[in-house]
Motif scaffolding. Structure first.
Motif, short mmCIF file in Angstrom:
data_model
loop_
_atom_site.label_atom_id
_atom_site.label_comp_id
_atom_site.label_asym_id
_atom_site.label_seq_id
_atom_site.Cartn_x
_atom_site.Cartn_y
_atom_site.Cartn_z
N LEU A 104 1.06 2.78 -4.02
CA LEU A 104 0.79 2.22 -2.41
C LEU A 104 0.77 3.49 -1.64
CD1 LEU A 104 1.27 0.61 -0.30
CD2 LEU A 104 3.81 0.39 -0.98
N ALA A 105 1.95 4.90 -2.09
CA ALA A 105 1.43 5.68 -1.64
C ALA A 105 -0.25 6.28 -1.82
CB ALA A 105 2.30 7.27 -2.61
N ALA A 106 -0.85 6.44 -3.18
CA ALA A 106 -2.15 7.25 -3.07
C ALA A 106 -3.28 6.14 -1.94
CB ALA A 106 -2.46 6.67 -4.38
N ALA A 107 -2.97 4.87 -1.92
CA ALA A 107 -3.39 3.93 -0.25
C ALA A 107 -3.16 4.21 0.21
CB ALA A 107 -3.75 2.28 -1.12
N LEU A 108 -2.42 4.47 0.74
CA LEU A 108 -2.01 5.01 2.59
C LEU A 108 -3.35 5.75 2.98
CD1 LEU A 108 1.45 5.16 2.66
CD2 LEU A 108 0.20 3.49 3.52
N PRO A 109 -3.30 6.86 2.89
CA PRO A 109 -4.88 7.92 3.14
C PRO A 109 -6.36 7.26 3.14
CG PRO A 109 -3.80 9.18 1.53
CD PRO A 109 -3.10 7.47 1.71
N VAL A 110 -6.14 5.95 2.11
CA VAL A 110 -7.15 4.98 1.96
C VAL A 110 -7.32 4.44 3.49
CG1 VAL A 110 -8.77 3.51 0.85
CG2 VAL A 110 -7.79 5.25 -0.11
N CYS A 111 -6.67 3.63 3.65
CA CYS A 111 -6.19 2.57 4.61
C CYS A 111 -6.58 3.78 5.77
CB CYS A 111 -4.65 2.55 4.80
SG CYS A 111 -4.25 0.96 4.06
N ARG A 112 -6.30 5.07 5.95
CA ARG A 112 -6.19 5.45 7.22
C ARG A 112 -7.60 5.79 7.70
NH1 ARG A 112 -3.68 7.15 12.36
NH2 ARG A 112 -3.50 9.09 12.77
N GLN A 113 -8.76 6.68 6.69
CA GLN A 113 -9.83 6.57 6.69
C GLN A 113 -10.63 5.34 7.28
OE1 GLN A 113 -10.61 7.33 2.79
NE2 GLN A 113 -10.49 9.87 2.84
N LEU A 114 -10.22 4.73 6.46
CA LEU A 114 -10.24 2.28 7.07
C LEU A 114 -10.44 2.41 7.86
CD1 LEU A 114 -10.03 0.79 4.11
CD2 LEU A 114 -12.65 1.13 4.70
N THR A 164 3.21 -7.06 2.47
CA THR A 164 4.08 -8.28 2.38
C THR A 164 4.90 -8.17 0.06
OG1 THR A 164 2.87 -9.67 1.94
CG2 THR A 164 4.06 -9.63 3.97
N CYS A 165 5.63 -8.94 0.44
CA CYS A 165 6.99 -9.60 -0.92
C CYS A 165 7.38 -10.48 -0.54
CB CYS A 165 7.02 -7.95 -1.39
SG CYS A 165 8.68 -7.38 -0.08
N ASP A 166 7.37 -11.96 -2.22
CA ASP A 166 8.53 -12.30 -1.96
C ASP A 166 9.58 -11.67 -1.39
OD1 ASP A 166 6.36 -14.29 -2.23
OD2 ASP A 166 6.19 -14.36 -4.55
N ALA A 167 10.93 -12.14 -1.06
CA ALA A 167 11.78 -12.07 -0.29
C ALA A 167 12.71 -11.97 -1.85
CB ALA A 167 12.59 -13.46 0.51
N THR A 168 12.08 -12.46 -3.24
CA THR A 168 13.07 -12.43 -4.83
C THR A 168 12.99 -11.68 -5.20
OG1 THR A 168 11.47 -13.85 -5.13
CG2 THR A 168 13.55 -14.97 -4.47
N ASN A 169 11.30 -10.76 -4.22
CA ASN A 169 10.57 -9.61 -5.71
C ASN A 169 11.82 -8.42 -4.98
OD1 ASN A 169 9.14 -7.67 -6.89
ND2 ASN A 169 7.30 -8.55 -6.51
N THR A 170 12.74 -7.86 -5.72
CA THR A 170 13.34 -6.62 -5.03
C THR A 170 12.55 -5.33 -5.60
OG1 THR A 170 15.49 -7.61 -5.70
CG2 THR A 170 15.23 -5.44 -5.83
N ALA A 171 11.99 -5.35 -6.86
CA ALA A 171 11.37 -3.92 -6.88
C ALA A 171 10.09 -4.71 -6.05
CB ALA A 171 10.23 -4.55 -8.77
N SER A 172 9.38 -5.11 -5.89
CA SER A 172 8.67 -4.75 -4.71
C SER A 172 8.90 -4.49 -3.43
CB SER A 172 7.49 -6.06 -4.41
OG SER A 172 6.63 -5.16 -4.41
N ARG A 173 9.70 -4.80 -3.35
CA ARG A 173 10.90 -4.47 -1.59
C ARG A 173 11.24 -3.01 -2.10
NH1 ARG A 173 15.90 -3.77 -1.19
NH2 ARG A 173 16.47 -4.84 -2.60
N LYS A 174 11.37 -2.25 -2.84
CA LYS A 174 11.78 -0.70 -3.01
C LYS A 174 10.56 -0.33 -3.34
CE LYS A 174 15.90 -1.60 -5.49
NZ LYS A 174 16.82 -1.16 -6.54
N VAL A 175 10.00 -0.37 -3.74
CA VAL A 175 8.10 -0.03 -3.64
C VAL A 175 7.79 0.09 -2.41
CG1 VAL A 175 5.36 0.14 -3.52
CG2 VAL A 175 7.24 -0.69 -6.49
N ILE A 176 8.20 -0.95 -1.09
CA ILE A 176 7.38 -0.72 -0.14
C ILE A 176 8.53 0.52 0.66
CG2 ILE A 176 6.82 -2.00 1.71
CD1 ILE A 176 6.45 -4.19 -0.07
N ALA A 203 10.37 2.98 0.06
CA ALA A 203 9.74 4.01 -1.24
C ALA A 203 8.69 4.72 -0.06
CB ALA A 203 10.15 3.99 -2.39
N ASN A 204 8.13 3.64 0.03
CA ASN A 204 6.66 3.82 0.79
C ASN A 204 6.91 4.33 2.62
OD1 ASN A 204 4.22 4.89 -0.81
ND2 ASN A 204 5.16 3.40 -2.07
N GLY A 205 8.05 4.12 2.84
CA GLY A 205 8.79 3.98 4.76
C GLY A 205 7.66 3.03 5.44
N GLY A 206 8.44 1.81 4.27
CA GLY A 206 8.36 0.43 4.89
C GLY A 206 8.73 0.05 5.91
#
Length: 175
Positions: free
Chosen positions: A122-132, A140-152, A154-157
């Motif tokens: 996800l961190a590596a994708a953010l500059p690609v988004c910026r270029q776009l 987004t993530c499922d409310a029950t997906n704790t791992a994905s919530r933490k990933v988001i 951790a990347n400033g979500g």
């Protein structure tokens, strides 16, 4: 060191291994394809079928595979010749994507989870988004997906709200 790259036929064997991991665990491997798994699944075992699949993924930046989809950049997260996961960046949001899907979707193969790959992807994708031209990416993530919530997070979500089963976060893609 793992990195995001365009889909490539050189990852054929490793991609099939990832599909097998999901199948063996009784999980749907369609998440690896970010869409309709049946479209190429039977042809994947043959190099020519896998090459056609890779070509289709790469072409989606200009020609989405379905008329109701938006252009998207498909990237694979790899280390050497090993496929670790995939990430898709949708170039714009439809009403559905604004509500539930977001700009970025990602998945890590089962055998590579819990090693920080999703956070790095996800961190590596953010500059690609910026270029776009995406200044703030909806993830987004499922409310029950704790791992994905933490990933988001951790990347400033920045949490916006919950809509049904989905949590919605916005991430700035640049300064």
């Amino acid at each position: 060191m793992p990195q995001l790259t365009l889909p490539d036929v050189r990852f054929h064997a490793s991609y099939l291994d990832a599909v097998r991991e999901f199948t063996d665990a009784g999980q749907d491997p369609a998440v690896l394809e970010s869409g309709q798994l049946g479209l190429y699944e039977k042809a994947w075992r043959e190099p020519a079928g896998f090459a056609a699949y890779v070509d289709m993924l790469r072409a989606e930046t200009e020609r989405p595979r379905r008329p109701d989809w938006v252009p998207m950049t498909n990237l694979w997260y790899v280390e050497d010749d090993t496929f670790l996961g995939r990430l898709s960046i949708r170039h714009r949001l439809t009403p559905y994507l604004l509500e539930l899907g977001g700009h970025i979707g990602y998945v890590v193969r089962l055998g590579a989870r819990r090693r920080g790959h999703a956070t790095a992807m996800l961190a590596a994708a953010l500059p690609v988004c910026r270029q776009l031209g995406i200044d703030r990416a909806l993830v987004t993530c499922d409310a029950t997906n704790t791992a994905s919530r933490k990933v988001i997070e951790a990347n400033g979500g920045e949490f916006e709200d919950r809509r049904g089963i989905k949590l919605r976060y916005w991430i700035r893609t640049g300064n």
